[in-house]
Scaffold this active site. Structure first.
Site, PDB file in Angstrom:
ATOM      1  N   SER A 119      24.533  29.794 -46.707  1.00  0.00           N
ATOM      2  CA  SER A 119      24.945  29.345 -48.037  1.00  0.00           C
ATOM      3  C   SER A 119      25.180  30.510 -48.982  1.00  0.00           C
ATOM      4  CB  SER A 119      23.828  28.495 -48.656  1.00  0.00           C
ATOM      5  OG  SER A 119      23.529  27.396 -47.851  1.00  0.00           O
ATOM      6  N   HIS A 140      31.045  27.715 -43.878  1.00  0.00           N
ATOM      7  CA  HIS A 140      30.032  27.062 -44.716  1.00  0.00           C
ATOM      8  C   HIS A 140      30.397  25.594 -44.914  1.00  0.00           C
ATOM      9  CE1 HIS A 140      27.914  26.661 -48.842  1.00  0.00           C
ATOM     10  NE2 HIS A 140      27.087  26.358 -47.869  1.00  0.00           N
ATOM     11  N   GLU A 152      33.925  26.288 -46.550  1.00  0.00           N
ATOM     12  CA  GLU A 152      34.263  27.604 -47.084  1.00  0.00           C
ATOM     13  C   GLU A 152      34.315  28.571 -45.896  1.00  0.00           C
ATOM     14  OE1 GLU A 152      32.457  27.582 -51.615  1.00  0.00           O
ATOM     15  OE2 GLU A 152      31.104  28.155 -50.005  1.00  0.00           O
ATOM     16  N   ASN A 190      28.298  27.684 -54.253  1.00  0.00           N
ATOM     17  CA  ASN A 190      26.913  27.987 -54.651  1.00  0.00           C
ATOM     18  C   ASN A 190      26.822  28.977 -55.808  1.00  0.00           C
ATOM     19  OD1 ASN A 190      25.568  26.142 -53.076  1.00  0.00           O
ATOM     20  ND2 ASN A 190      25.554  27.488 -51.289  1.00  0.00           N
TER      21      ASN A 190
HETATM   22  N1  CAA Z   1      30.334   9.628 -40.517  1.00  0.00           N
HETATM   23  C1  CAA Z   1      31.388   9.407 -41.330  1.00  0.00           C
HETATM   24  N2  CAA Z   1      31.307   8.837 -42.537  1.00  0.00           N
HETATM   25  C2  CAA Z   1      30.085   8.459 -42.942  1.00  0.00           C
HETATM   26  C3  CAA Z   1      28.935   8.652 -42.152  1.00  0.00           C
HETATM   27  C4  CAA Z   1      29.094   9.255 -40.887  1.00  0.00           C
HETATM   28  N3  CAA Z   1      28.079   9.504 -40.061  1.00  0.00           N
HETATM   29  N4  CAA Z   1      27.880   8.181 -42.836  1.00  0.00           N
HETATM   30  C5  CAA Z   1      28.350   7.706 -44.005  1.00  0.00           C
HETATM   31  N5  CAA Z   1      29.684   7.864 -44.060  1.00  0.00           N
HETATM   32  C6  CAA Z   1      30.583   7.515 -45.186  1.00  0.00           C
HETATM   33  C7  CAA Z   1      30.398   6.094 -45.688  1.00  0.00           C
HETATM   34  O1  CAA Z   1      31.188   5.204 -44.950  1.00  0.00           O
HETATM   35  C8  CAA Z   1      30.896   6.209 -47.113  1.00  0.00           C
HETATM   36  O2  CAA Z   1      32.320   6.245 -47.117  1.00  0.00           O
HETATM   37  P1  CAA Z   1      33.188   5.317 -48.109  1.00  0.00           P
HETATM   38  O3  CAA Z   1      32.874   5.847 -49.484  1.00  0.00           O
HETATM   39  O4  CAA Z   1      34.585   5.568 -47.651  1.00  0.00           O
HETATM   40  O5  CAA Z   1      32.681   3.945 -47.892  1.00  0.00           O
HETATM   41  C9  CAA Z   1      30.422   7.603 -47.527  1.00  0.00           C
HETATM   42  O6  CAA Z   1      30.261   8.341 -46.296  1.00  0.00           O
HETATM   43  C10 CAA Z   1      29.116   7.602 -48.289  1.00  0.00           C
HETATM   44  O7  CAA Z   1      28.108   7.079 -47.444  1.00  0.00           O
HETATM   45  P2  CAA Z   1      26.970   6.075 -47.898  1.00  0.00           P
HETATM   46  O8  CAA Z   1      27.579   4.884 -48.572  1.00  0.00           O
HETATM   47  O9  CAA Z   1      26.116   5.825 -46.734  1.00  0.00           O
HETATM   48  O10 CAA Z   1      26.127   6.923 -48.920  1.00  0.00           O
HETATM   49  P3  CAA Z   1      26.145   6.974 -50.491  1.00  0.00           P
HETATM   50  O11 CAA Z   1      27.287   6.259 -51.079  1.00  0.00           O
HETATM   51  O12 CAA Z   1      24.758   6.643 -50.886  1.00  0.00           O
HETATM   52  O13 CAA Z   1      26.398   8.542 -50.732  1.00  0.00           O
HETATM   53  C11 CAA Z   1      26.126  10.855 -50.468  1.00  0.00           C
HETATM   54  C12 CAA Z   1      25.577   9.487 -50.136  1.00  0.00           C
HETATM   55  C13 CAA Z   1      27.453  11.099 -49.775  1.00  0.00           C
HETATM   56  C14 CAA Z   1      25.102  11.848 -49.925  1.00  0.00           C
HETATM   57  C15 CAA Z   1      26.307  10.984 -52.028  1.00  0.00           C
HETATM   58  O14 CAA Z   1      25.112  10.666 -52.675  1.00  0.00           O
HETATM   59  C16 CAA Z   1      26.733  12.380 -52.439  1.00  0.00           C
HETATM   60  O15 CAA Z   1      27.900  12.741 -52.347  1.00  0.00           O
HETATM   61  N6  CAA Z   1      25.762  13.180 -52.921  1.00  0.00           N
HETATM   62  C17 CAA Z   1      26.049  14.577 -53.317  1.00  0.00           C
HETATM   63  C18 CAA Z   1      26.205  15.416 -52.093  1.00  0.00           C
HETATM   64  C19 CAA Z   1      26.462  16.858 -52.417  1.00  0.00           C
HETATM   65  O16 CAA Z   1      26.602  17.278 -53.553  1.00  0.00           O
HETATM   66  N7  CAA Z   1      26.515  17.654 -51.349  1.00  0.00           N
HETATM   67  C20 CAA Z   1      26.684  19.097 -51.471  1.00  0.00           C
HETATM   68  C21 CAA Z   1      25.333  19.738 -51.456  1.00  0.00           C
HETATM   69  S1  CAA Z   1      25.457  21.475 -51.700  1.00  0.00           S
HETATM   70  C22 CAA Z   1      25.818  22.084 -50.183  1.00  0.00           C
HETATM   71  O17 CAA Z   1      25.975  21.371 -49.218  1.00  0.00           O
HETATM   72  C23 CAA Z   1      25.987  23.569 -50.076  1.00  0.00           C
HETATM   73  C24 CAA Z   1      24.801  24.393 -49.900  1.00  0.00           C
HETATM   74  O18 CAA Z   1      24.946  25.481 -49.349  1.00  0.00           O
HETATM   75  C25 CAA Z   1      23.464  24.024 -50.409  1.00  0.00           C
HETATM   76  P1  NAD Z   2      16.721  22.946 -41.940  1.00  0.00           P
HETATM   77  O1  NAD Z   2      15.411  23.467 -42.418  1.00  0.00           O
HETATM   78  O2  NAD Z   2      16.986  21.497 -42.006  1.00  0.00           O
HETATM   79  O3  NAD Z   2      16.970  23.396 -40.428  1.00  0.00           O
HETATM   80  C1  NAD Z   2      16.859  24.718 -39.999  1.00  0.00           C
HETATM   81  C2  NAD Z   2      16.517  24.708 -38.515  1.00  0.00           C
HETATM   82  O4  NAD Z   2      16.532  26.065 -38.061  1.00  0.00           O
HETATM   83  C3  NAD Z   2      15.139  24.150 -38.220  1.00  0.00           C
HETATM   84  O5  NAD Z   2      15.281  23.017 -37.402  1.00  0.00           O
HETATM   85  C4  NAD Z   2      14.383  25.290 -37.535  1.00  0.00           C
HETATM   86  O6  NAD Z   2      13.669  24.867 -36.410  1.00  0.00           O
HETATM   87  C5  NAD Z   2      15.467  26.246 -37.122  1.00  0.00           C
HETATM   88  N1  NAD Z   2      15.019  27.633 -37.220  1.00  0.00           N
HETATM   89  C6  NAD Z   2      14.289  28.169 -38.214  1.00  0.00           C
HETATM   90  N2  NAD Z   2      14.094  29.470 -37.979  1.00  0.00           N
HETATM   91  C7  NAD Z   2      14.713  29.751 -36.826  1.00  0.00           C
HETATM   92  C8  NAD Z   2      14.870  30.938 -36.067  1.00  0.00           C
HETATM   93  N3  NAD Z   2      14.342  32.101 -36.446  1.00  0.00           N
HETATM   94  N4  NAD Z   2      15.604  30.874 -34.931  1.00  0.00           N
HETATM   95  C9  NAD Z   2      16.150  29.722 -34.544  1.00  0.00           C
HETATM   96  N5  NAD Z   2      16.027  28.568 -35.214  1.00  0.00           N
HETATM   97  C10 NAD Z   2      15.307  28.583 -36.344  1.00  0.00           C
HETATM   98  O7  NAD Z   2      17.818  23.777 -42.753  1.00  0.00           O
HETATM   99  P2  NAD Z   2      19.325  23.375 -43.100  1.00  0.00           P
HETATM  100  O8  NAD Z   2      19.349  22.692 -44.398  1.00  0.00           O
HETATM  101  O9  NAD Z   2      19.943  22.737 -41.898  1.00  0.00           O
HETATM  102  O10 NAD Z   2      19.953  24.829 -43.335  1.00  0.00           O
HETATM  103  C11 NAD Z   2      20.404  25.612 -42.248  1.00  0.00           C
HETATM  104  C12 NAD Z   2      21.426  26.614 -42.754  1.00  0.00           C
HETATM  105  O11 NAD Z   2      22.520  25.906 -43.376  1.00  0.00           O
HETATM  106  C13 NAD Z   2      20.904  27.585 -43.819  1.00  0.00           C
HETATM  107  O12 NAD Z   2      21.530  28.830 -43.633  1.00  0.00           O
HETATM  108  C14 NAD Z   2      21.348  26.923 -45.125  1.00  0.00           C
HETATM  109  O13 NAD Z   2      21.483  27.833 -46.184  1.00  0.00           O
HETATM  110  C15 NAD Z   2      22.704  26.362 -44.715  1.00  0.00           C
HETATM  111  N6  NAD Z   2      23.197  25.244 -45.523  1.00  0.00           N
HETATM  112  C16 NAD Z   2      22.325  24.276 -45.951  1.00  0.00           C
HETATM  113  C17 NAD Z   2      22.828  23.217 -46.703  1.00  0.00           C
HETATM  114  C18 NAD Z   2      21.936  22.116 -47.184  1.00  0.00           C
HETATM  115  O14 NAD Z   2      22.369  21.319 -48.033  1.00  0.00           O
HETATM  116  N7  NAD Z   2      20.717  21.994 -46.703  1.00  0.00           N
HETATM  117  C19 NAD Z   2      24.199  23.145 -46.995  1.00  0.00           C
HETATM  118  C20 NAD Z   2      25.051  24.145 -46.516  1.00  0.00           C
HETATM  119  C21 NAD Z   2      24.529  25.205 -45.779  1.00  0.00           C
END
Ligand code: CAA
Ligand code: NAD
Length: 288
Positions: A119, A140, A152, A190
């Protein structure tokens, strides 16, 4: 360069989603976890997500079964030796990712491409421990992977055009929309999302409002699918903490400094939905 067999390392929240979209797109997938218990939890998460896809009419029962047959779980990294592309989705800590890539480099043939789902961390730094930096990039994905459209694609300092072209074509076969960005901490999303999430925790710490009111205000006021504290629980408090730490180390900007409450939650094991407790409490058996 076209990929046929995909390796995924880490079968947690993101690894299970990546396995699902690859298997549904017709790729054979080998997924590696560090213990049998974690492997079976990953398979369980995959099955529940596929079931949800079927329930929602996104996947047919036949496609679910075919996808499931393409997935092979293992605890041995050597079982990924025949993969054309290996995507890592392990913990967001550079030392762990570098150790993994160094080991993979000795297992996989020179032609194999390595991708990180990091991330925030540097692709160039991960590539530096391999003998194939031209064939290392960032892919990503977003959470939940089967639902979220973007990937990404991160160009490391030495990533080749050929690698980027092959990875873009691969992501398009998964139905994803690819955006290209440089190897900069937090990439695009992010860079913007993390300060916002950290500010929500600061607002809670400052007593501006309670958890539900912060989430309700943002969800309804900005028309977001989730409020920030719910999203933090969804992403993982531990993962967001590691992301923030990595971005803070790089930028030395207080916007990316994790609030003390997050550190305490990580130490206490309150990692969000995946551990049953974060800013909110969750019942056993939650799907995502
Ligand atoms: N395969 C395909 N489609 C699926 C699926 C699957 N396994 N499971 C669910 N879907 C579909 C559903 O059919 C639904 O589609 P429609 O809108 O066309 O009907 C859609 O996905 C949403 O599913 P749900 O109705 O089951 O769920 P919801 O409406 O409660 O939404 C959510 C759940 C999608 C998680 C929503 O709450 C959401 O978008 N939350 C924000 C998610 C977000 O911001 N993600 C980014 C996080 S940051 C990141 O990822 C980066 C990082 O590095 C941290
Ligand atoms: P998670 O904690 O759900 O899963 C991580 C897994 O990695 C665990 O099952 C663990 O057993 C395994 N693991 C930990 N240390 C390890 C090691 N040294 N060698 C091999 N396996 C190891 O975490 P996650 O949310 O799936 O995140 C995984 C990666 O994806 C991270 O780099 C995170 O930044 C990135 N990411 C996370 C999200 C999110 O929303 N959680 C979104 C985008 C990208």
């Amino acid at each position: 360069m076209a990929f046929r067999t995909i390796g995924v390392v880490g079968f947690g929240l993101m690894g299970s989603g990546i396995v699902e979209v690859c298997a549904r797109a017709g790729y054979d997938v080998a997924v590696r976890e560090i213990s049998d218990d974690l492997l079976s939890r990953g398979l369980d998460r995959l099955d529940r997500s596929l079931a949800r896809g079927v329930e929602r009419g996104k996947v047919s029962a036949a496609d679910r079964d075919a996808a499931r047959r393409r997935v092979r779980g293992t605890t041995r990294l050597e079982d990924l030796a025949r993969c054309d592309l290996v995507i890592e989705a392990i913990v967001e800590l550079m030392d762990h990712k570098k150790a993994l890539f160094a080991e993979l480099d000795g297992i996989c043939p020179a032609a194999a491409v390595f991708a990180s789902n990091t991330s925030s961390l540097s692709i160039t730094e991960m590539a530096s421990v391999t003998r194939r930096p031209a064939r290392v990039l960032g892919l990503h994905f977003f959470n939940p992977v089967p639902v979220m459209k973007p990937v990404e694609m991160v160009r490391g300092f030495l990533t080749s055009e050929q690698t980027l072209a092959a990875a873009r074509a691969f992501c398009e076969t998964l139905g994803k929309t690819v955006v290209l960005c440089k190897d900069s901490p937090g990439f695009i999303v992010n860079l913007l999302l993390v300060p916002y999430l950290l500010d929500a925790v600061r607002a809670l710490e400052m007593g501006v409002a309670g958890r539900e009111d912060i989430d309700t205000a943002v969800q309804l006021g900005l028309n977001h699918p989730m409020g920030p504290l719910t999203l933090l629980d969804f992403v993982g408090i531990d993962t967001t903490y590691y992301i923030a730490e990595a971005m803070y180390q790089e930028f030395k900007d207080a916007r990316y400094a994790a609030p003390p409450l997050m550190r305490k939650m990580v130490l206490a094991g309150h990692h969000g939905r995946k551990t049953g407790r974060g800013f909110y409490e969750y019942a056993e058996g939650i799907v995502r």
